[in-house]
Design an enzyme around this catalytic site. Structure first.
Site, PDB file in Angstrom:
ATOM      1  N   SER A 147     -44.876 -27.195 -23.687  1.00  0.00           N
ATOM      2  CA  SER A 147     -45.880 -28.475 -24.264  1.00  0.00           C
ATOM      3  C   SER A 147     -47.001 -28.376 -23.295  1.00  0.00           C
ATOM      4  O   SER A 147     -47.027 -27.928 -22.169  1.00  0.00           O
ATOM      5  CB  SER A 147     -45.023 -29.618 -24.222  1.00  0.00           C
ATOM      6  OG  SER A 147     -45.714 -30.814 -24.369  1.00  0.00           O
ATOM      7  N   TYR A 160     -39.436 -35.784 -20.694  1.00  0.00           N
ATOM      8  CA  TYR A 160     -39.736 -34.951 -21.700  1.00  0.00           C
ATOM      9  C   TYR A 160     -40.780 -33.751 -20.882  1.00  0.00           C
ATOM     10  O   TYR A 160     -40.505 -32.521 -20.861  1.00  0.00           O
ATOM     11  CB  TYR A 160     -40.508 -35.188 -22.777  1.00  0.00           C
ATOM     12  CG  TYR A 160     -41.179 -34.426 -23.807  1.00  0.00           C
ATOM     13  CD1 TYR A 160     -40.189 -33.858 -24.830  1.00  0.00           C
ATOM     14  CD2 TYR A 160     -42.346 -33.931 -24.067  1.00  0.00           C
ATOM     15  CE1 TYR A 160     -40.657 -32.919 -25.638  1.00  0.00           C
ATOM     16  CE2 TYR A 160     -42.614 -33.157 -24.626  1.00  0.00           C
ATOM     17  CZ  TYR A 160     -42.006 -32.504 -25.778  1.00  0.00           C
ATOM     18  OH  TYR A 160     -42.460 -31.664 -26.708  1.00  0.00           O
ATOM     19  N   ALA A 161     -41.630 -34.392 -20.191  1.00  0.00           N
ATOM     20  CA  ALA A 161     -42.620 -33.426 -19.275  1.00  0.00           C
ATOM     21  C   ALA A 161     -41.823 -32.414 -18.278  1.00  0.00           C
ATOM     22  O   ALA A 161     -42.245 -31.374 -18.167  1.00  0.00           O
ATOM     23  CB  ALA A 161     -43.657 -34.404 -18.631  1.00  0.00           C
ATOM     24  N   ALA A 162     -40.893 -33.271 -17.544  1.00  0.00           N
ATOM     25  CA  ALA A 162     -39.994 -32.307 -16.598  1.00  0.00           C
ATOM     26  C   ALA A 162     -39.244 -31.451 -17.415  1.00  0.00           C
ATOM     27  O   ALA A 162     -39.308 -30.166 -16.731  1.00  0.00           O
ATOM     28  CB  ALA A 162     -39.262 -33.238 -15.963  1.00  0.00           C
ATOM     29  N   SER A 163     -38.954 -31.617 -18.622  1.00  0.00           N
ATOM     30  CA  SER A 163     -38.141 -30.604 -19.095  1.00  0.00           C
ATOM     31  C   SER A 163     -38.969 -29.340 -19.726  1.00  0.00           C
ATOM     32  O   SER A 163     -38.708 -28.283 -19.917  1.00  0.00           O
ATOM     33  CB  SER A 163     -37.234 -31.323 -20.356  1.00  0.00           C
ATOM     34  OG  SER A 163     -38.000 -31.597 -21.468  1.00  0.00           O
ATOM     35  N   LYS A 164     -40.168 -29.745 -20.209  1.00  0.00           N
ATOM     36  CA  LYS A 164     -40.991 -29.075 -20.831  1.00  0.00           C
ATOM     37  C   LYS A 164     -41.843 -28.132 -19.724  1.00  0.00           C
ATOM     38  O   LYS A 164     -41.898 -26.924 -19.706  1.00  0.00           O
ATOM     39  CB  LYS A 164     -41.994 -29.634 -21.855  1.00  0.00           C
ATOM     40  CG  LYS A 164     -41.459 -29.909 -22.904  1.00  0.00           C
ATOM     41  CD  LYS A 164     -40.790 -28.905 -23.820  1.00  0.00           C
ATOM     42  CE  LYS A 164     -40.365 -29.527 -25.095  1.00  0.00           C
ATOM     43  NZ  LYS A 164     -39.739 -28.261 -26.048  1.00  0.00           N
TER      44      LYS A 164
END
Length: 257
Positions: A147, A160-164
């Site tokens: 992302s 979300y940012a950490a996962s992506k």
């Protein structure tokens, strides 16, 4: 719709295929001849996606579906093993499944944070791990869903940012680890694409957000469509992308240029 036969006789798994980019990718690959398995938790959406893919199938392309959680290790193992046993191998894995909910970081529970990471990053890892032995046999490839949040500030999306960001890092590492096997691993990093996920996000920001921090996330010339991303995925996963490995391609209309 493309009438190319780049995926004729290619065996493919697409996760997150019940809607959005996953659906568009399924349709695109089957239209180019892929024998594809659509994976998602949303069975009704999967059935619609498969019907749409079948309607535009050419060059022997066809689609089937499997209902499974990408974060369920046993389900991932069974889904991959059953499909490979039925079709005789695997050439391409496209990991598009994931979810997003915007929250104030100080109000984000650890349970929510870990749930997002487990699905978006953990689920991607599980499918990569289970698919890899089969991809090695056929010198196949993987396309993951990173992302723009993997590299740029996306307020209220810490989980979300950490996962992506993890997906992007894992993509680089797998590409290098399996370099000598002939397996390529790439990712796309969409931003500003009109999907059910981004539409839900647009109306789902928590109260009290500072919208001046998030207006830069919207493309100046309107949101892109899932098909814009599916075309890039098709290129990466085909022979046209044979010399691209370990790359994360940003698709955001130039917002982060």
């Amino acid at each position: 719709m493309s009438t190319s036969s780049r995926f004729a006789h290619k065996i493919v798994i697409v996760t997150g295929a019940a809607s959005g980019i996953g659906r568009a990718t399924l349709i695109r690959l089957v239209a180019e001849g892929a024998v594809a398995l659509a994976v998602d938790l949303n069975e009704a959406g999967l059935q619609e996606s498969v019907a749409l893919a079948q309607a535009t199938a050419t060059h022997g392309g066809r689609a089937a579906h499997a209902v499974a959680s990408i974060a369920d290790e046993a389900a991932v193992k069974k889904t991959v093993a059953d499909f490979v046993a039925r079709e005789g191998g695997l050439d391409v894995l496209v990991n598009m499944a994931g979810f997003l909910r915007a929250t104030h970081t100080q109000e984000t529970t650890f349970e929510h944070f870990m749930n997002v990471v487990q699905v978006n990053l953990g689920g991607t890892f599980l499918f990569c791990r289970e698919a890899m032995p089969h991809l090695i046999q056929r010198k196949g490839n993987i396309v993951n869903a990173a992302s723009t949040s993997s590299y740029f500030g996306h307020p209220y999306m810490a989980a979300y940012a950490a996962s992506k960001g993890g997906v992007a890092a894992m993509t680089h590492t797998l590409a290098w680890e399996f370099l000598k096997t002939g397996v390529r691993v790439n990712a796309v990093a969409p931003g500003g694409i009109s999907t059910p996920l981004t539409q839900a996000m647009a109306t789902g920001f928590p109260e009290g957000v500072d919208y001046s921090l998030i207006t830069h996330l919207s493309p100046l010339n309107g949101f892109g469509q899932p098909e814009n991303v599916a075309g890039v995925i098709a290129m990466l996963a085909s022979a046209d992308g044979a010399h691209i490995n370990g790359e994360v391609i940003r698709i955001d209309g130039g917002v982060h240029s």
